[in-house]
Write an enzyme that holds these catalytic residues in place. Structure first.
Site, PDB file in Angstrom:
ATOM      1  CG  ASP A 128      14.423 -71.452 -86.983  1.00 54.69           C
ATOM      2  OD1 ASP A 128      14.937 -70.322 -86.931  1.00 54.69           O
ATOM      3  OD2 ASP A 128      13.595 -71.855 -86.163  1.00 54.69           O
ATOM      4  N   GLY A 163      17.345 -64.606 -89.305  1.00 52.19           N
ATOM      5  CA  GLY A 163      18.728 -64.635 -89.720  1.00 52.19           C
ATOM      6  C   GLY A 163      19.536 -63.705 -88.863  1.00 52.19           C
ATOM      7  CG  ASP A 184      10.275 -67.656 -81.620  1.00 52.85           C
ATOM      8  OD1 ASP A 184      10.913 -67.284 -82.621  1.00 52.85           O
ATOM      9  OD2 ASP A 184      10.341 -68.803 -81.167  1.00 52.85           O
TER      10      ASP A 184
HETATM   11  C1  GLA Z   1      12.354 -70.903 -83.637  1.00 49.79           C
HETATM   12  C2  GLA Z   1      11.331 -70.259 -84.565  1.00 49.79           C
HETATM   13  C3  GLA Z   1       9.927 -70.714 -84.183  1.00 49.79           C
HETATM   14  C4  GLA Z   1       9.836 -72.233 -84.236  1.00 49.79           C
HETATM   15  C5  GLA Z   1      10.925 -72.845 -83.363  1.00 49.79           C
HETATM   16  C6  GLA Z   1      11.026 -74.351 -83.524  1.00 49.79           C
HETATM   17  O1  GLA Z   1      12.218 -70.452 -82.324  1.00 49.79           O
HETATM   18  O2  GLA Z   1      11.438 -68.862 -84.518  1.00 49.79           O
HETATM   19  O3  GLA Z   1       8.962 -70.126 -85.045  1.00 49.79           O
HETATM   20  O4  GLA Z   1       9.977 -72.644 -85.571  1.00 49.79           O
HETATM   21  O5  GLA Z   1      12.214 -72.319 -83.676  1.00 49.79           O
HETATM   22  O6  GLA Z   1      12.034 -74.915 -82.736  1.00 49.79           O
END
Ligand code: GLA
Length: 373
Positions: A128, A163, A184
């Site tokens: 991440d 990114g 997300d």
């Molecule tokens: C980000 C990612 C998610 C998850 C969370 C975990 O938001 O996009 O898919 O992995 O972090 O904290």
């Protein structure tokens, strides 16, 4: 030598339903369900533990520490448990100083962490981008871990998470095997359309060993759990469209529902072999858009190995309607005779000339596999 992620990776990830609320029992029970419910044999073989498996602090030697309160037997134990069942082990870390949930990040410890993951038997790293250090370029942060993984002595799929805008233009050069295109996903029709249809047009960047990733599946999350509560839930027709669209996009198929209690309707959607075969097809050509003047429709075509073409029509209207499908945009003549198979209902529809008119329900889709005679 292994070519990693030759096909879009398939599996399950803990985040969409469980968020930071994870533990060893959940992971072992999920692994068991992947086997007993037929997911593994359908191709879903990677189980990924997302954020919150680690503590906020490293130990005195700078090693990441798994949270012993929730993973009493540690991570190597999980890796062994998965491998014994023919599954692969995925884990989450972050390119910055902290993960998105505020646990220890990998920045400055990439080599050490990659070696530790290899010693646990990790097969996939989701990486991440929260809390990245000021002054470090995003490309370089991903290069640091890509390099460390290649030096780790183990084959580890590198799954680049968010990114920057245009991540699809550079992420492959870091050694990543897939890259998140967007923020997300939520469990809602609007979110499914936003992230899924956002990937349409980027098909030229995606292919063997490096796939566009419009985020994990919310099929069957049913408005429950972490992203479920955020989105509020989707209907089964919406989940069906979501899954079929991810198959057309050659997206990684990473389930996010509670595998231990899935409704039969959800299993039917996710275990549809005809759709999975389209996702995993040997030609690895990602679907492209057929232009339409009707805004509330998206029409996609995906050429397959062996010459078939799969057509998908998505009806974004909140009511059912008809759409005239034709195939002269795809290298065929409109006068060609074409037989059609419905890949959602598993039925042969017969042979057509000059196109055909299709009825599509609200927030629904058709997926037809076409063969030229
Ligand atoms: C980000 C990612 C998610 C998850 C969370 C975990 O938001 O996009 O898919 O992995 O972090 O904290």
């Amino acid at each position: 030598m292994a070519m990693l992620a030759l096909k879009p990776p398939m599996g399950w990830n803990s985040w969409n339903t469980f968020g930071g609320n994870i533990n060893e029992r959940l992971i072992l029970e999920t692994a068991d369900a992947m086997v007993s419910e037929g997911y593994r044999d359908a191709g879903y073989n990677i189980l990924t533990i997302d954020d919150c498996w680690m503590l906020k602090d490293r130990d005195e030697n700078g090693n990441l520490q798994f949270d012993k309160a929730i993973f009493p037997h540690g991570m190597k134990f999980i890796g062994d448990y998965l491998h014994e069942r023919g599954l692969k082990f995925g884990i989450y870390e972050d390119a910055g100083t902290l993960t998105c949930a505020g646990r220890a990040g990998s920045f400055g410890y990439e080599r050490q962490d990659a070696k530790l993951f290899a010693s646990w038997g990790v097969d996939l790293l989701k990486y991440d981008f929260c809390y990245s250090s000021p002054g470090s370029s995003d490309v370089n942060l991903y290069r640091r871990m890509g390099q460390a993984l290649r030096e780790s002595g183990r084959d580890i799929i590198f799954s680049g998470c968010w990114g920057d805008e245009g991540v699809w233009k550079w992420m492959r050069s870091t050694g990543a095997h897939m890259w998140r295109l967007t923020g997300d996903i939520k469990d809602s029709w609007d979110s499914i359309c936003e992230v899924g249809l956002g990937a349409v047009g980027l098909e030229a960047y995606s292919g063997p060993c490096g796939w566009n990733d419009p985020d994990m599946l919310v099929v069957g999350v049913d408005g429950k759990g972490y992203v479920g509560k955020i989105g509020g839930g989707s209907t089964d027709d919406e989940y069906q469209t979501h899954f079929a669209l991810w198959c057309m996009l050659n997206a990684p198929l990473l389930m996010g529902h509670d595998l231990r209690n899935a409704r039969p309707e959800i299993k039917k959607i996710l275990l549809n072999k005809e759709l999975i075969d389209i996702n995993q097809d040997d030609a690895a050509i990602t679907a492209y858009k057929i232009p339409t003047t009707r805004d509330y429709f998206t029409i996609l075509a995906k050429p397959l190995y062996g010459g078939d073409i799969v057509f998908m029509i998505i009806n974004k209207n909140p009511y059912w309607t008809y759409y005239p499908l034709s195939w002269d945009y795809c290298g065929w003549e409109i006068t060609d005779e074409v037989s059609m198979r419905d890949c959602i209902n598993h039925t042969d529809l017969g042979t057509f000339k000059h196109g055909l008119t299709v009825k599509i329900e609200a927030h629904s889709c058709i997926v037809y596999r076409a063969t030229r005679k």
